[in-house]
Design an enzyme around this catalytic site. Sequence first.
Site, PDB file in Angstrom:
ATOM      1  N   HIS B 129      -5.748  44.968 -17.026  1.00  0.00           N
ATOM      2  CA  HIS B 129      -4.730  45.599 -18.015  1.00  0.00           C
ATOM      3  C   HIS B 129      -3.531  46.120 -17.369  1.00  0.00           C
ATOM      4  CE1 HIS B 129      -3.786  48.814 -20.582  1.00  0.00           C
ATOM      5  NE2 HIS B 129      -4.633  48.282 -21.657  1.00  0.00           N
ATOM      6  N   ASP B 206     -12.548  49.848 -12.409  1.00  0.00           N
ATOM      7  CA  ASP B 206     -11.923  50.289 -13.879  1.00  0.00           C
ATOM      8  C   ASP B 206     -13.244  49.806 -14.703  1.00  0.00           C
ATOM      9  OD1 ASP B 206     -11.188  50.738 -16.278  1.00  0.00           O
ATOM     10  OD2 ASP B 206      -9.336  49.308 -16.170  1.00  0.00           O
ATOM     11  N   GLN B 209     -13.690  49.396 -19.744  1.00  0.00           N
ATOM     12  CA  GLN B 209     -14.384  48.536 -21.122  1.00  0.00           C
ATOM     13  C   GLN B 209     -15.806  48.254 -20.624  1.00  0.00           C
ATOM     14  OE1 GLN B 209     -13.157  47.242 -23.589  1.00  0.00           O
ATOM     15  NE2 GLN B 209     -10.944  48.150 -23.176  1.00  0.00           N
ATOM     16  N   LYS B 232     -13.671  55.202 -25.546  1.00  0.00           N
ATOM     17  CA  LYS B 232     -14.452  53.962 -25.695  1.00  0.00           C
ATOM     18  C   LYS B 232     -15.839  54.215 -25.518  1.00  0.00           C
ATOM     19  CE  LYS B 232     -10.562  51.824 -23.429  1.00  0.00           C
ATOM     20  NZ  LYS B 232      -9.583  51.104 -24.705  1.00  0.00           N
ATOM     21  N   CYS B 370      -2.357  44.206 -23.742  1.00  0.00           N
ATOM     22  CA  CYS B 370      -1.737  44.546 -22.759  1.00  0.00           C
ATOM     23  C   CYS B 370      -2.323  43.978 -21.381  1.00  0.00           C
ATOM     24  CB  CYS B 370      -2.129  46.255 -22.381  1.00  0.00           C
ATOM     25  SG  CYS B 370      -1.506  46.965 -23.583  1.00  0.00           S
TER      26      CYS B 370
END
Lengths: 140, 412
Positions: B129, B206, B209, B232, B370
């Site tokens: 991202h 990260d 997600q 999220k 993105c």
Amino acid sequence: MTIQEKQKEVIEEFSMFDDWMQRYEYMIELGKSLPLIDEKYKIDENLIKGCQSKVWVHAELEGDKLVFTADSDAIITKGIVAILIRVFSNQHPSEIIEADTAFIDEIGLKEHLSPTRANGLVSMIKQLKMYAVAYQTQLN
Amino acid sequence: MRHQTQAKTFEVEKIRKDFPILNRKVNGYPLVYFDNAATSQTPQQVIDVIVDYYSNYNANIHRGVHSLSQEATDKYEQARIKLQKHFNAEKPYEIIFTSGTTHGINLVASGFSEFLKEGDEILVSAMEHHSNIVPWQMLCERTGAILKVIPINLKGELIYSEYEKLINENTKLVFVNHVSNALGSVNPIKEIIEKAHANNAAVLIDGAQAAPHIKADVQALDVDFYVASAHKMCGPTGVGILYGKEAWLEKLPPYQGGGEMIATVSFEKTTYAGLPHKFEAGTPNICGGIAFGAAIDYMNQIGFDEIAAYEHELLEYATGKLKEIEGMKIYGEAEEKTAVISFNIEGLHPYDIGTLLDKMGIAVRTGHHCAQPVMDFFKIPGTVRASFSFYNSHDEIDSFIEAVKKAKMMLQ
């Protein structure tokens, strides 16, 4: 025809449609059928960067009227571009500077002019007006 | 046929009742919310916690002598423990509350400028991202370190053999996402971490997600840093976590100065507070932190294994149905992926498809997500992305498929 008269004409045209689908089908039709810009003007300098769909605008003066041609890679955007061109092109720059875009709301396409939409249309209208300002100075 | 055993045991209709927003209509159609990879919806249980906080015990924390402050502090710290347990961190103070994933990444990137010198290398994956690329570019500009990119293959998977080639004794930090936001690919982070550690490089993962679908065990992974966002995973926006190993967090300099992060202050010398407060300058998002804890409780009550199995079933079902549509091209077909489908239809612009789907009440994301380098790799301007959550249903997928067909018919 003045900008206002043209806007009225577009509003009347769209009032024939009962629902969103007919409106969008019409716009898609407009987007598909109109040759909007000479390929040689589809260059990066004429590109208005929306986040998602590309919009190209070219302007030139014919007498004291400003003539716009434009295009987009997304068909619905192109349909709206076609409507904007129809309304704003071939007008005196001073008329373009003063014109408002409320008719977009009246024909049920308001959502496309929301700044969050990021489709380049808001920037396109700004660009049309900037061209008008630039050519107005030239005419003076 | 399609409602298989899994769907029967997974009580989606009951779960859907927890989400008030799923009752609303958009443009005259019942909302079908398939933009879960951008942000998830919030169950009543979490909304209630937010209302309760502002109705009953709103106060500043860690400093008040009064009862409300004490209550708020207790709840906030309880939330930290919930997150500690969820991610299996060894100590509660290894969980730093942030404003979200981006904040956590910037905190680490900023701190690393003290450890890097010219010629050092940072590895990132090609499926990141934007928020994962820019902080490292800035870090490289500040320190003279070099950013190197691990390529992906046409299925949207990281090429592990290329990673093995890129890593060397100059590599100081490896940064990859656990799951790609644009493609849904699940990265083999355990192997990536092992390989990095064998080369004395630190690893930041990260998890933005991944966290809504996969329960990460930071100790089992032996990861140095892991970041995620509440919004999220059924929580509110504006709050997230940075997990860091204690030794790393001790070593990293503070990111922001302010109240809460100091031990003593004088004009000659300020000493910093211990963990986690060293990284939590100013009044934090107290309500957000507490609600994040409630969201974690909610999801754990349903069960992450159950969630993953059900979402996988939705993914398979939707992928199969989409592939029946002529001209369909799906981007990201990794062996292991979460419930995200990025697609285009031949000859059609994703923006047009997204616009018409919205007119039919279906929320998807369109554009480059993105992740422009990913789009450049596939040589496309963007995709339509449908991302599913455990509260989505097979019926919603049916409506979505019908809407995609209708949009295609209108646009062609």
